[in-house]
Design an enzyme around this catalytic site. Structure first.
Site, PDB file in Angstrom:
ATOM      1  N   SER D  98       0.490  -1.552   0.499  1.00  0.00           N
ATOM      2  CA  SER D  98       0.110   0.347  -0.114  1.00  0.00           C
ATOM      3  C   SER D  98       0.938   1.203  -0.015  1.00  0.00           C
ATOM      4  O   SER D  98       0.848   1.988  -0.862  1.00  0.00           O
ATOM      5  CB  SER D  98      -0.545   0.370   1.031  1.00  0.00           C
ATOM      6  N   GLU D 140     -12.915  11.153   1.861  1.00  0.00           N
ATOM      7  CA  GLU D 140     -12.951  12.031   3.314  1.00  0.00           C
ATOM      8  C   GLU D 140     -14.949  11.623   4.151  1.00  0.00           C
ATOM      9  O   GLU D 140     -15.393  10.071   3.972  1.00  0.00           O
ATOM     10  CB  GLU D 140     -14.086  13.539   2.925  1.00  0.00           C
ATOM     11  N   HIS D 143     -18.069  11.153   2.410  1.00  0.00           N
ATOM     12  CA  HIS D 143     -17.997  10.476   1.157  1.00  0.00           C
ATOM     13  C   HIS D 143     -17.304   9.954   0.893  1.00  0.00           C
ATOM     14  O   HIS D 143     -15.784   9.470   0.224  1.00  0.00           O
ATOM     15  CB  HIS D 143     -17.407  11.873   0.195  1.00  0.00           C
ATOM     16  N   SER D 145     -17.301   6.503  -0.412  1.00  0.00           N
ATOM     17  CA  SER D 145     -17.508   5.898  -1.429  1.00  0.00           C
ATOM     18  C   SER D 145     -18.050   6.799  -3.512  1.00  0.00           C
ATOM     19  O   SER D 145     -18.246   6.385  -3.928  1.00  0.00           O
ATOM     20  CB  SER D 145     -18.734   4.490  -1.663  1.00  0.00           C
ATOM     21  N   GLY D 350      -4.738 -24.127  14.736  1.00  0.00           N
ATOM     22  CA  GLY D 350      -4.216 -23.219  15.283  1.00  0.00           C
ATOM     23  C   GLY D 350      -3.227 -22.787  15.368  1.00  0.00           C
ATOM     24  O   GLY D 350      -2.850 -21.745  15.984  1.00  0.00           O
ATOM     25  N   GLU D 373      -9.460   1.994  -1.753  1.00  0.00           N
ATOM     26  CA  GLU D 373      -9.860   1.835  -4.080  1.00  0.00           C
ATOM     27  C   GLU D 373     -10.822   1.502  -4.482  1.00  0.00           C
ATOM     28  O   GLU D 373     -10.694   1.360  -5.288  1.00  0.00           O
ATOM     29  CB  GLU D 373      -8.971   1.553  -4.359  1.00  0.00           C
ATOM     30  N   THR D 375     -15.022  -0.276  -2.573  1.00  0.00           N
ATOM     31  CA  THR D 375     -14.882  -0.958  -1.880  1.00  0.00           C
ATOM     32  C   THR D 375     -15.810  -2.337  -3.010  1.00  0.00           C
ATOM     33  O   THR D 375     -15.666  -2.041  -3.923  1.00  0.00           O
ATOM     34  CB  THR D 375     -16.279  -1.182  -1.117  1.00  0.00           C
TER      35      THR D 375
END
Lengths: 394, 394, 394, 394
Positions: D98, D140, D143, D145, D350, D373, D375
């Site tokens: 990333s 933001e 906002h 999507s 485990g 980037e 969904t």
């Protein structure tokens, strides 16, 4: 514009990976299916009757032995062409594609690969033209997933010329009308050989399997051998052992991996078109998120299946595709088609259960396709063995 | 020991939640299905023909109006009994269960709930005995999931006695042979009313829908009304508005939630038995992990579906079940049955596509069941609305 | 109105199946979790530290030995009460529930069932009050799914009074701070016995397992025995053989089947609330079909899991629940919770990966829960064996 | 033999589709990840700390601007090389990938494409070498999507030279230590422009987001602008409107589609190795059908994802890849990786929850990758819009 063609999704511009010849062959097959198969196939399925009238058409598009050399009457094409022809036929119907697969990969292929030159000359041209139809006898009632356990066998007739064949084969496409059958049987030492059995030989019968809910437009039946006297010269000389029929299955499975894309394309295309036209709550259902989810995931899965088939075609053409690689594509692509058929059917709501649309017929057909030539689970275990080195069949 | 009964899974001892009467009613239905339906239903499906001969039997087990009071000819049973009868019939065939569901919940129920006493007396006993068969006209070609958009309508005939009915209904179970139809249509103010239309009224026709690949053993068709003159007295007086037919659907969906368990049970039972008997690689396929995965997940899903249906039955009997609760059970249980039928079919391999086993017929039938009386997606949105308070239909 | 309670979904009015006492016990646990666990648990998980301060609270709500008789300090409750307490604790955190499960079902249960009266009196009251914390030593590094293969063993010390214990146990909840451990080991004949090992015995150490990404708020470690001298009187006299520890697992798994519902409820509740508040494209995301699909399917699965747990609780209270029935509920309910946690996390978008919401912590925790006390696949094979009669473990 | 390389599955011989240079670049990245990232990354994740020490290494393998021309300090490679580098980094950790993605596609790309020649010369070489680290401010709080709804804005400062920037951005990778940020904000007419904000500008702060359960080895934070005075010359002149940042996302998503394959490969490789070594019931768990099912399906999905990425790389290199095609690959490949991580974790039992193996870290990381980037659902709707022509976002 080619008004007679189906819409075929090509979301990742895969046509660019094909040659002009590939596209020509595909379009010819597509046009023929659209013109000669689609209009009659639903009724054939309703009636559970193989439409014999399409045999010449199948021959004409190269569906009988696409990759068999032209000197033997085949189309002399490459593996991707073979795949594309299977794809287009299965847009029409998996049963019709099955008929072609058997003829090409399970009858012509072993005669070509393992037969004598005489066998090739005698049988291949007639099989390529559809004058002769063939079937392939491997599966037995008690040995579906484990062909090595077969009990069909032959022994020397003692007359210096013949063998005596006994046993029974089940789930044999084309059996009821086949002229010849390539039958796999054990000799007295238990070694598997391919034997060409011809209609008319005494003790050889081919009863049809009725009441199928799948591949109803193709004929399925048994091959029964009761002391059938077969000339020794009908034994395929080129290869013995289980590897011989398995290599035929490789070729058939390769074709199925392509064919399944055709069925999926037809379901997707039909569902997309329907969704754009069908209005509910004041807008096309294609505008609803729940339907877009179905459609978007279909096209994603089709695109990946196309890439898998294309890559496998390149490898196979180069002689490098392994059986395990073929298993992966067969398993993946048929399951992909099954799932798409099921989702597409739901998009059509009530209309999806009728013969007015092809989807439910595809859905029903694919239940055979996911089972034959290695069930879904058997292919899983082939891949599993290949990657882990551990045999989990038993 | 009751040799004539199917094996019915009861993994969580749910029989303990039933009364003796429940079990008696269930066993009677089960025996009848085993004796009178199973032997003939496959051929009926192959022939795409409703077996009318079973109508008296359906009446005898209380399948026509199980919860309709005895004074009107019904069986006067509780909701769980109704559910159990539907479950047992659908072990045989979803099409037969559909016939019963329509008769009970979509014809007898509205006449009982919203009809006049005269309607009840005139129609219910004959419907309960099967002398009359009924159909339910709600769905229209352009308004599958949105019945409120219907255009079928009636206006005053001006003769003081009749109305004039116009329109068409689609996907109507029992239509081709129905004696009466409860039809939902809008009056001149656009208000929806139920109208009893009787065979023989001029302008009323019921063409059959052919070439179905699902519910082939039941009859489906249209209801067409061309200026049909219907006595005003045939209007159901008790309730108008969309809520009236929706309440009928509630009753039918409740029955479907139970019925689907029956289809699933039959598939599971068949697949389990087959897996225990079918030998491959030297042992029963039931001993392979991949098959155990299928079978173990089936019985888990069946058990949960049974609990859901049982709890819903208690709530409905108490008059407390909401439409949204019913939607959840219909959606869950039918999807459960569809998935089990698909997996069960795979366990049977090639045998799974033939009419020798019931599985593929169930699989095909359930494609209708998952679509009718509210599609899978519509029930999702009903639950969604209920829990979020947000309407996402549009 | 009870402002201090979580919202708990009850879509099928299952509260009606509970007694007033059940609801009181549940609400008390719920309030305590809300008040004392929720505010601190996220930080504990971030810090990978068991919050020892909550031990008295756990004791106070009856989480240590809910069904142990009051004479031994237990809460003397029924099985459904036990389940409800586990459910409420796991709404807070699976790690905290694990601590309670181990204490109750893996330490107190075997001492109660298989211990001597002396053991009961000595240990149970202190374990019930949290004065003593216990752990359970069954799993070994090389024998996760196959405990019968254990190599931990003891032999007679030759002093007439003691045994000498050797071996190591792994993945032991509560190990790092346990006061006593119920350890399963083989005697010289290879027979498995339970032995109470006490902190301070020479050669007994409990190193902590670090860097876990799951159940970080609970402590996990090893139990290592190097020639530990243990009084013979610490051997549980009541039962030997693998069945003894397996019966403890039955009790623990029963609690897990309930606990998983709690985790799922919390994820659903959180996601639903978020979806109703989060505005995108001008409306709450709860109004979008794709989100409703997630939420509607969550509540459906929770409802079925609740029914399964309830029914199992009734059976267990009646002493009739089989191990296989418990396996089904453990497997189903934990997978249900895992799937819901994953879907819920997606609904929260970016917020879903932070510690501001509990969802991702639940998701991580449940990875342990689906693995311990019988992995997902092991429970599948238990069901498979039960229904087919075929053992597919090997 | 290259002892320092991971095993990388290549089931369909896809290496044959790569050039020698591609393979050299990939192997260099792979070796570096193996040597410099793998040994330290788990601890970084446990500590929730970005390991700044790896920045020079990232620069050295070309991870900062692989396709940026060499004249600006980039590596000048093609798109498939870019993809391969991302793939190899994400075998190590999605957080590290990333960091590289943001630097390359979200900071260097817009400066290169839309910046002035001065911007390019000033910033790109330092970003390529890692001397400067960058972040990208689009998302933001309200906002996620729907970036077009942003409220971050700037107005003319009135001094002829500057603008005044106000607003806040959330979920910003690299934010806490970035030297420059490419920020998208609306001018007074509401038109979106890219603005280069530099650390040290007054009113600009970058608080870190804590308590993440995903991408813990990368730094995430906010970008807060309180009356930040930015020179007008820092506005990117080349393009305005939402299309500009979306084109950056195209480049980043392309890299993610490749990166996800790396995470999946590492999970598969780890699980396969573990399954072959882990003995239970006397044989490697890789020999059990249930484990083979997981592994075989993983390799199938990886193979298809590789083909998708390869084909997309060719198209993108030719300048023909559409945003919708990129969405399909991002959505498919990340979901593929998520599912493989989950299944792989189960194979490890485990051990799968500990930091001793990379799988659970991958699983947690991928929860961010499937969300950022675009969904999973947003990419679905992009495909849906593309194929149906219907916008279902709202």
């Amino acid at each position: 514009m080619k008004p007679d063609l189906f819409e075929a999704p090509d979301y990742y511009n895969l046509d660019e990976l094909l040659t002009e010849e590939h596209k020509m062959i595909r379009d010819a097959a597509r046009s023929w299916v659209k013109r000669d198969v689609s209009p009659i196939i639903e009724q054939a399925a309703q009636d559970a009757k193989f439409p014999e009238s399409i045999i010449p058409g199948l021959a004409s598009i190269g569906a009988f032995g696409p990759y068999i050399p032209e000197e033997y009457g085949g189309a002399g094409l490459d593996q991707i062409s073979y795949g594309l022809i299977m794809q287009e036929i299965e847009r029409g119907d998996s049963g019709v594609r099955s008929t072609a697969s058997v003829q090409s990969s399970l009858v012509m292929y072993p005669i070509w690969k393992y037969g004598s030159e005489e066998h090739r000359k005698k049988f291949l041209p007639k099989l390529a033209s559809g004058e002769f139809m063939g079937s392939f006898g491997l599966t037995e009632p008690d040995h579906g997933s484990n062909p090595g356990g077969m009990t069909t066998n032959f022994k020397d007739a003692g007359d210096g010329e013949n063998i005596i064949l006994n046993g029974a084969k089940l789930w044999i496409s084309n059996s009821p009308f086949c002229d010849v059958a390539v039958v796999w049987a054990k000799n007295e030492e238990g070694r598997i050989h391919g034997v060409i059995v011809e209609r008319g030989m005494e003790g050889f019968s081919t009863p049809e399997t009725h009441n199928k809910w799948s591949l109803r437009a193709s004929a399925t039946g048994e091959l029964i051998f009761q002391d059938v006297k077969v000339p020794k010269s009908n034994i395929l000389p080129g290869r013995s052992g289980l590897g011989a029929p398995l290599s035929c299955l490789d070729s058939a499975r390769f074709g199925i991996a392509w064919g399944a894309i055709g069925a999926a394309m037809d379901c997707y295309d039909t569902a997309l078109r329907y969704a754009k036209e069908r209005i509910q709550f004041g807008k096309p259902i294609a505008a609803f998120q729940l339907q877009q989810k179905k459609l978007a995931e279909m096209i994603t899965e089709i695109t990946k299946a196309q890439l898998l088939a294309w890559r496998l075609g390149v490898l196979r053409e180069e002689g490098k595709a392994t059986s395990a690689q073929i298993s992966m594509a067969k398993r993946n692509n048929v399951e992909m088609a099954v799932k798409i058929a099921r989702e597409a059917r739901q998009i059509l709501g009530g209309m999806g259960i009728t013969g007015e649309y092809s989807i439910m017929r595809h859905m029903m057909n694919l239940e055979s396709v996911i089972t034959y030539e290695g069930t879904h689970d058997i292919h899983l275990l082939i891949t599993g063995l290949d990657i882990t080195g551990e045999n989990a069949f038993k």
